[in-house]
Design an enzyme around this catalytic site. Structure first.
Site, mmCIF file in Angstrom:
data_model
loop_
_atom_site.group_PDB
_atom_site.id
_atom_site.type_symbol
_atom_site.label_atom_id
_atom_site.label_comp_id
_atom_site.label_asym_id
_atom_site.label_seq_id
_atom_site.Cartn_x
_atom_site.Cartn_y
_atom_site.Cartn_z
ATOM 1 N N GLY A 183 -6.974 -7.911 -9.051
ATOM 2 C CA GLY A 183 -6.275 -6.629 -9.186
ATOM 3 C C GLY A 183 -4.785 -6.816 -9.395
ATOM 4 O O GLY A 183 -3.964 -6.073 -8.848
ATOM 5 N N ALA A 184 -4.425 -7.803 -10.246
ATOM 6 C CA ALA A 184 -3.002 -8.105 -10.464
ATOM 7 C C ALA A 184 -2.389 -7.253 -11.573
ATOM 8 O O ALA A 184 -1.214 -7.413 -11.888
ATOM 9 C CB ALA A 184 -2.839 -9.589 -10.783
ATOM 10 N N TYR A 223 -15.613 5.609 0.502
ATOM 11 C CA TYR A 223 -14.448 4.717 0.428
ATOM 12 C C TYR A 223 -14.199 4.110 1.809
ATOM 13 O O TYR A 223 -13.989 2.897 1.938
ATOM 14 C CB TYR A 223 -13.207 5.463 -0.074
ATOM 15 C CG TYR A 223 -11.981 4.563 -0.121
ATOM 16 C CD1 TYR A 223 -11.933 3.474 -0.988
ATOM 17 C CD2 TYR A 223 -10.897 4.780 0.731
ATOM 18 C CE1 TYR A 223 -10.821 2.632 -1.013
ATOM 19 C CE2 TYR A 223 -9.792 3.953 0.711
ATOM 20 C CZ TYR A 223 -9.761 2.874 -0.168
ATOM 21 O OH TYR A 223 -8.672 2.025 -0.182
ATOM 22 N N PRO A 227 -3.179 -1.427 4.606
ATOM 23 C CA PRO A 227 -2.125 -0.427 4.418
ATOM 24 C C PRO A 227 -2.629 0.999 4.584
ATOM 25 O O PRO A 227 -3.806 1.303 4.360
ATOM 26 C CB PRO A 227 -1.680 -0.643 2.965
ATOM 27 C CG PRO A 227 -2.376 -1.882 2.470
ATOM 28 C CD PRO A 227 -3.599 -2.029 3.336
ATOM 29 N N ARG A 249 -7.741 -5.453 -17.389
ATOM 30 C CA ARG A 249 -6.856 -5.050 -18.489
ATOM 31 C C ARG A 249 -6.040 -6.248 -18.994
ATOM 32 O O ARG A 249 -4.978 -6.562 -18.454
ATOM 33 C CB ARG A 249 -5.966 -3.891 -18.037
ATOM 34 C CG ARG A 249 -6.730 -2.577 -17.964
ATOM 35 C CD ARG A 249 -5.947 -1.471 -17.308
ATOM 36 N NE ARG A 249 -5.849 -1.618 -15.867
ATOM 37 C CZ ARG A 249 -5.260 -0.742 -15.056
ATOM 38 N NH1 ARG A 249 -4.710 0.330 -15.564
ATOM 39 N NH2 ARG A 249 -5.222 -0.947 -13.752
ATOM 40 N N GLU A 275 -1.269 3.295 -8.560
ATOM 41 C CA GLU A 275 -2.179 4.064 -9.422
ATOM 42 C C GLU A 275 -3.458 4.465 -8.676
ATOM 43 O O GLU A 275 -4.387 5.029 -9.263
ATOM 44 C CB GLU A 275 -2.517 3.248 -10.685
ATOM 45 C CG GLU A 275 -1.300 3.052 -11.572
ATOM 46 C CD GLU A 275 -1.545 2.121 -12.751
ATOM 47 O OE1 GLU A 275 -2.710 1.910 -13.129
ATOM 48 O OE2 GLU A 275 -0.554 1.605 -13.291
ATOM 49 N N GLY A 319 -0.107 -1.883 -9.196
ATOM 50 C CA GLY A 319 0.097 -1.607 -7.772
ATOM 51 C C GLY A 319 0.368 -2.807 -6.878
ATOM 52 O O GLY A 319 1.237 -3.642 -7.161
ATOM 53 N N LYS A 334 -14.294 0.141 3.003
ATOM 54 C CA LYS A 334 -13.180 -0.572 3.639
ATOM 55 C C LYS A 334 -13.543 -1.005 5.074
ATOM 56 O O LYS A 334 -13.027 -2.009 5.557
ATOM 57 C CB LYS A 334 -11.910 0.281 3.600
ATOM 58 C CG LYS A 334 -11.317 0.386 2.194
ATOM 59 C CD LYS A 334 -10.878 -1.001 1.674
ATOM 60 C CE LYS A 334 -10.220 -0.941 0.326
ATOM 61 N NZ LYS A 334 -9.733 -2.272 -0.133
HETATM 62 P P1 NDP Z 1 -4.196 0.343 -8.244
HETATM 63 O O1 NDP Z 1 -5.138 1.323 -8.842
HETATM 64 O O2 NDP Z 1 -2.764 0.440 -8.605
HETATM 65 O O3 NDP Z 1 -4.708 -1.141 -8.534
HETATM 66 C C1 NDP Z 1 -6.068 -1.481 -8.427
HETATM 67 C C2 NDP Z 1 -6.290 -2.865 -9.004
HETATM 68 O O4 NDP Z 1 -7.674 -3.226 -8.819
HETATM 69 C C3 NDP Z 1 -5.984 -2.937 -10.483
HETATM 70 O O5 NDP Z 1 -5.253 -4.101 -10.768
HETATM 71 C C4 NDP Z 1 -7.358 -3.002 -11.137
HETATM 72 O O6 NDP Z 1 -7.319 -3.808 -12.298
HETATM 73 C C5 NDP Z 1 -8.184 -3.708 -10.051
HETATM 74 N N1 NDP Z 1 -9.600 -3.378 -10.211
HETATM 75 C C6 NDP Z 1 -10.191 -2.174 -10.020
HETATM 76 N N2 NDP Z 1 -11.493 -2.224 -10.341
HETATM 77 C C7 NDP Z 1 -11.731 -3.500 -10.768
HETATM 78 C C8 NDP Z 1 -12.881 -4.171 -11.264
HETATM 79 N N3 NDP Z 1 -14.062 -3.536 -11.386
HETATM 80 N N4 NDP Z 1 -12.776 -5.471 -11.605
HETATM 81 C C9 NDP Z 1 -11.588 -6.105 -11.493
HETATM 82 N N5 NDP Z 1 -10.465 -5.540 -11.028
HETATM 83 C C10 NDP Z 1 -10.535 -4.232 -10.689
HETATM 84 O O7 NDP Z 1 -4.375 0.488 -6.656
HETATM 85 P P2 NDP Z 1 -3.684 -0.273 -5.421
HETATM 86 O O8 NDP Z 1 -2.754 -1.318 -5.873
HETATM 87 O O9 NDP Z 1 -3.197 0.773 -4.508
HETATM 88 O O10 NDP Z 1 -4.979 -0.914 -4.743
HETATM 89 C C11 NDP Z 1 -5.105 -2.299 -4.463
HETATM 90 C C12 NDP Z 1 -5.914 -2.455 -3.196
HETATM 91 O O11 NDP Z 1 -5.230 -1.870 -2.113
HETATM 92 C C13 NDP Z 1 -7.301 -1.799 -3.223
HETATM 93 O O12 NDP Z 1 -8.235 -2.660 -2.599
HETATM 94 C C14 NDP Z 1 -7.087 -0.532 -2.410
HETATM 95 O O13 NDP Z 1 -8.301 -0.086 -1.816
HETATM 96 C C15 NDP Z 1 -6.103 -1.035 -1.385
HETATM 97 N N6 NDP Z 1 -5.341 -0.014 -0.685
HETATM 98 C C16 NDP Z 1 -4.536 0.861 -1.371
HETATM 99 C C17 NDP Z 1 -3.796 1.802 -0.678
HETATM 100 C C18 NDP Z 1 -2.960 2.833 -1.350
HETATM 101 O O14 NDP Z 1 -2.599 3.835 -0.691
HETATM 102 N N7 NDP Z 1 -2.571 2.661 -2.593
HETATM 103 C C19 NDP Z 1 -3.815 1.837 0.787
HETATM 104 C C20 NDP Z 1 -4.724 0.895 1.393
HETATM 105 C C21 NDP Z 1 -5.412 -0.011 0.668
HETATM 106 P P3 NDP Z 1 -8.037 -3.448 -13.692
HETATM 107 O O15 NDP Z 1 -8.156 -1.945 -13.763
HETATM 108 O O16 NDP Z 1 -7.154 -4.042 -14.731
HETATM 109 O O17 NDP Z 1 -9.345 -4.143 -13.605
HETATM 110 C C1 8X3 Z 2 -5.865 3.958 0.743
HETATM 111 C C2 8X3 Z 2 -5.305 4.819 1.821
HETATM 112 O O1 8X3 Z 2 -5.633 7.002 3.101
HETATM 113 O O2 8X3 Z 2 -5.998 7.053 0.715
HETATM 114 O O3 8X3 Z 2 -6.765 3.024 1.235
HETATM 115 O O4 8X3 Z 2 -7.592 5.993 2.155
HETATM 116 S S1 8X3 Z 2 -6.182 6.280 1.945
#
Ligand code: NDP
Ligand code: 8X3
Length: 251
Positions: free
Chosen positions: A9-10, A151, A181, A35, A187, A13, A155
């Site tokens: 997921g690089a 969801y 977090p 992507r 995104e 975010g 988690k």
């Molecule tokens: P983003 O949507 O910004 O990033 C998500 C990333 O996950 C993207 O790089 C995407 O890459 C990758 N991803 C999603 N689906 C796939 C797939 N099927 N295969 C490979 N890669 C995938 O979200 P965040 O940065 O916020 O999320 C990152 C992590 O943090 C997640 O695990 C999320 O649950 C967790 N999190 C987020 C919080 C928040 O409030 N934002 C809070 C707590 C936890 P691509 O689409 O290019 O494949």
């Molecule tokens: C992302 C935080 O509160 O939207 O894991 O579930 S929340």
């Protein structure tokens, strides 16, 4: 730092900011996501700072995951840090109205995808008796909130797997920990609300949410601790947030 980190997921975010933070420290990076264009752009940005290799795959496709990890050139094959970050929420509906396609996506990506990547990376770590895995969980893995159902379940599974990995890998000297977090502006909500930008924006309105850079700094702190120190389970929320449902907003 003489380390090689694989970050899932690089492309966005939290994962992208972890890549940027690690690059500052000269950690060699394997950047993963679906992507390709974004991976190429990030590679272009970070290559002056460190060695970069990109892998384009969907974590849901087990054969593709294995093929991608197997394809790593020798210079990147000895992964010492795995950041299991790829994941998203899909939808926010009461359980009786939930879309089963969303359920499949969350369980397949957040849980099974994390397992497939971990399994592929772990054989090398076990062989070398060295490695550090950081699982990006969530406050949604610590408590359940209205309409968070699947969801939150995904988690909570990450939380259980974080503990399970630490137990099973203990004898191999591999460090395992999670960073969980609360609300981080990325995104994430665009994906959850399927491109409804104004609904996504409203999640972060009226208070100061965490920035992905905040999580990246914390993850770097976790990996930079001395070898005998393992941060097993860390929860971080914005100051304005007390729980999944209690957020102090200006209006
Ligand atoms: P983003 O949507 O910004 O990033 C998500 C990333 O996950 C993207 O790089 C995407 O890459 C990758 N991803 C999603 N689906 C796939 C797939 N099927 N295969 C490979 N890669 C995938 O979200 P965040 O940065 O916020 O999320 C990152 C992590 O943090 C997640 O695990 C999320 O649950 C967790 N999190 C987020 C919080 C928040 O409030 N934002 C809070 C707590 C936890 P691509 O689409 O290019 O494949
Ligand atoms: C992302 C935080 O509160 O939207 O894991 O579930 S929340």
């Amino acid at each position: 730092m003489n380390e090689i980190a694989l970050i899932t997921g690089a492309t966005s975010g939290i994962g992208r900011e972890i890549a940027r933070r690690f690059a500052e420290e000269g950690i060699s990076l394997i950047l993963c996501g679906r992507r390709q264009k974004r991976l190429d752009e990030l590679k272009g940005e970070l290559s002056p700072k460190t060695k970069i290799h990109t892998l384009t795959f969907d974590v849901r496709k087990r054969d593709d995951v294995n093929r991608a990890i197997d394809s790593l050139p020798a210079a990147f094959s000895q992964i010492s840090i795995l950041i299991n970050n790829a994941g998203n929420a899909h939808g926010l509906d009461p359980i009786d109205k939930g879309n089963p396609d969303d359920w499949d996506a969350m369980l397949d990506i957040n849980v099974k995808g994390l397992l497939y990547v971990s399994r592929a990376v772990l054989s090398g770590m076990v062989e070398r008796a060295q490695g550090h895995i950081i699982n990006i969980g969530s406050t949604a893995g610590k408590e359940v909130y209205p309409m968070g159902n699947v969801y939150c379940a995904s988690k909570h599974a990450v939380d259980a797997l974080n503990q399970a990995m630490r137990i099973d890998l203990n004898k191999h000297g591999i460090r395992v920990g999670s960073v969980n977090p609360g609300l981080v502006e990325t995104e994430f909500s665009d994906v959850r609300f399927k491109g409804d930008k104004s609904r996504a924006k409203s999640v972060y309105a009226g208070y100061q949410p965490l920035k992905p850079e905040d999580i990246a700094d914390i993850v770097y702190f976790v990996v930079s601790c001395p070898a005998h120190v393992n941060i097993a389970d860390l929860v971080v929320m914005p100051t304005a947030q007390a729980s999944s449902t209690i957020v102090k907003k200006d209006r």
